[in-house]
Scaffold this motif. Structure first.
Motif, PDB file in Angstrom:
ATOM      1  N   ALA A  40     -45.413 -24.067  -2.872  1.00  0.00           N
ATOM      2  CA  ALA A  40     -45.187 -24.751  -4.151  1.00  0.00           C
ATOM      3  C   ALA A  40     -45.560 -26.208  -3.990  1.00  0.00           C
ATOM      4  N   HIS A  68     -34.601 -29.152  -8.610  1.00  0.00           N
ATOM      5  CA  HIS A  68     -35.640 -28.309  -9.195  1.00  0.00           C
ATOM      6  C   HIS A  68     -35.381 -26.833  -8.898  1.00  0.00           C
ATOM      7  N   GLU A  73     -43.014 -16.202 -10.607  1.00  0.00           N
ATOM      8  CA  GLU A  73     -42.828 -15.262 -11.720  1.00  0.00           C
ATOM      9  C   GLU A  73     -43.483 -13.910 -11.464  1.00  0.00           C
ATOM     10  N   ASP A  80     -45.205 -20.126  -9.128  1.00  0.00           N
ATOM     11  CA  ASP A  80     -45.988 -20.291 -10.346  1.00  0.00           C
ATOM     12  C   ASP A  80     -45.580 -21.519 -11.145  1.00  0.00           C
ATOM     13  N   LYS A  81     -44.320 -21.939 -11.026  1.00  0.00           N
ATOM     14  CA  LYS A  81     -43.878 -23.107 -11.776  1.00  0.00           C
ATOM     15  C   LYS A  81     -42.694 -23.767 -11.093  1.00  0.00           C
ATOM     16  N   VAL A  83     -39.416 -26.073 -12.213  1.00  0.00           N
ATOM     17  CA  VAL A  83     -38.633 -26.415 -13.396  1.00  0.00           C
ATOM     18  C   VAL A  83     -37.562 -27.439 -13.021  1.00  0.00           C
TER      19      VAL A  83
END
Length: 373
Positions: A40, A68, A73, A80-81, A83
């Motif tokens: 990531a 975070h 996903e 993937d992300k 947040v």
């Protein structure tokens, strides 16, 4: 550290965080069969990590003040992300996950974000489960975790480079320079270890269930002393020597005085001076070769005021009968030939498939280490 060196250090960090150039992962060396890649990116100031029951990785930070969630996903083994869960916190370096809830440590309090796997994307509110811890920021950031006994373990660093924290008029609080554990259900706490200058990482031995922790040595005694330490708690409340002795038997020039080293618990292993060990992690996965099982991985975050840098690597210790019998590199190469660092490892986390995550608060990424025969 010179002004020019500070500018170079900060400039390199800005270049990395803005993705002006890719991380030189090809410069990293690992044992044969191991591979490292970015799991990531954009995880600003990534520090301690925790794994939720749905596979989400929760990540703390220090100076950034943010928490975070890192989400894979499509479950392809890469995030993937990223947040944002919370921001504006005071050094929320450490966090842990238990029974669906996320616990986050600020300097003076511990938050609980309930049912976090379902609420992480909606700016969840927290409740305070521990309050009134010392507010001093110097060594105030902390890692936390629940132990095998169900208590929440919380280190409280010394509020100084070197000082006594009892009856000296300024820092008269016996909780400083210690590791405590809290029974949240009954609102009580106990001492786990005393005389601990600054521990930012600990784990329990998978077999003995006894606590092992890292401790950062004091500054301004020279390039090569005192050593940083890996320590082992064999009985609750043991005193590990700070501020009187370092590395077991090196007397502090200011506080050593008439003290005797044999009155304190010696380190299980002395590391290099200023290597700044942070996260430590016993490997219990099944992906790595059998000889790696129960090895202790140590993230040497790296020196900040040594004339030639030290640390900036992930090491691995072999422990037999409560003794460190071997200490070897696992990941090296975060320092280039000009003695400039492009990465600083912080903490480790084993995923269910046995791969190992490593956070980096300088490059703002999380790495993933895998093994293939």
């Amino acid at each position: 550290m010179s002004t020019l060196l500070k500018i170079s250090f900060v400039s390199l960090s800005l270049l990395i965080s803005s993705n002006i150039f890719a991380l030189p992962l090809d410069k990293l060396s690992l044992p044969e069969g191991f591979k490292i890649e970015v799991y990531a990116e954009g995880v600003t100031n990534a520090r301690q990590m925790a794994l939720g029951k749905t596979g989400i990785i929760y990540v703390g930070s220090r100076g950034e003040g943010k928490v975070h969630a890192v989400v894979d996903e499509n479950q392809d083994g890469s995030a993937d992300k990223v947040v944002l869960i919370a921001e504006g916190l005071t050094m929320p370096s450490g966090l842990t996950y238990r029974n669906g809830d996320l616990y986050v440590a600020e300097v003076s309090k511990i938050h609980k974000f309930s049912n976090i796997d379902q609420t992480y994307a909606s700016s969840p509110k927290s409740e305070i489960v521990i309050d009134g811890l010392p507010e001093e920021k110097h060594h105030g950031w902390k890692n936390i975790d629940f132990g095998p006994d169900g208590w929440l373990y919380v280190p409280i660093g010394a509020p100084c480079n070197i000082c006594e924290t009892i009856d000296d008029g300024k820092f008269n609080d016996p909780r400083f320079a210690s590791i405590l554990k809290f029974d949240l259900a009954n609102d009580k706490h106990e001492w786990v270890a005393k005389g601990v200058r600054n521990s930012v990482g600990f784990d329990w031995h998978p077999v003995t269930k006894e606590l092992w922790f890292s401790d950062n040595g004091r500054d301004w005694m020279g390039d090569d002393i005192p050593p940083c330490e890996i320590n082992h708690v064999s009985e609750p409340g043991q005193h590990f020597g700070y501020p009187y002795f370092h590395g077991g038997d090196i007397p502090d020039p200011e506080f050593g005085g008439d003290k005797k080293p044999q009155d304190y618990r010696f380190p299980a292993y002395n590391l290099g001076a200023h290597v700044a060990p942070l996260g430590i992690h016993f490997y219990q996965g099944k992906q790595f070769p059998a000889e790696f099982k129960h090895r202790l991985f140590v993230a040497e975050h790296g020196s900040w005021n040594r004339s030639t840098k030290s640390g900036y690597r992930v090491m691995m210790a072999t422990i037999e009968n409560d003794k460190v019998t071997d200490y070897q590199p696992f990941i090296e190469g975060f320092l280039n030939e000009q003695d400039d660092a492009w990465g600083r490892p912080v903490a480790m986390l084993t995923l269910p498939d046995g791969s190992l995550l490593v956070s980096d608060d300088f490059a703002n990424v999380i790495y993933k280490v895998t093994y293939k025969k």
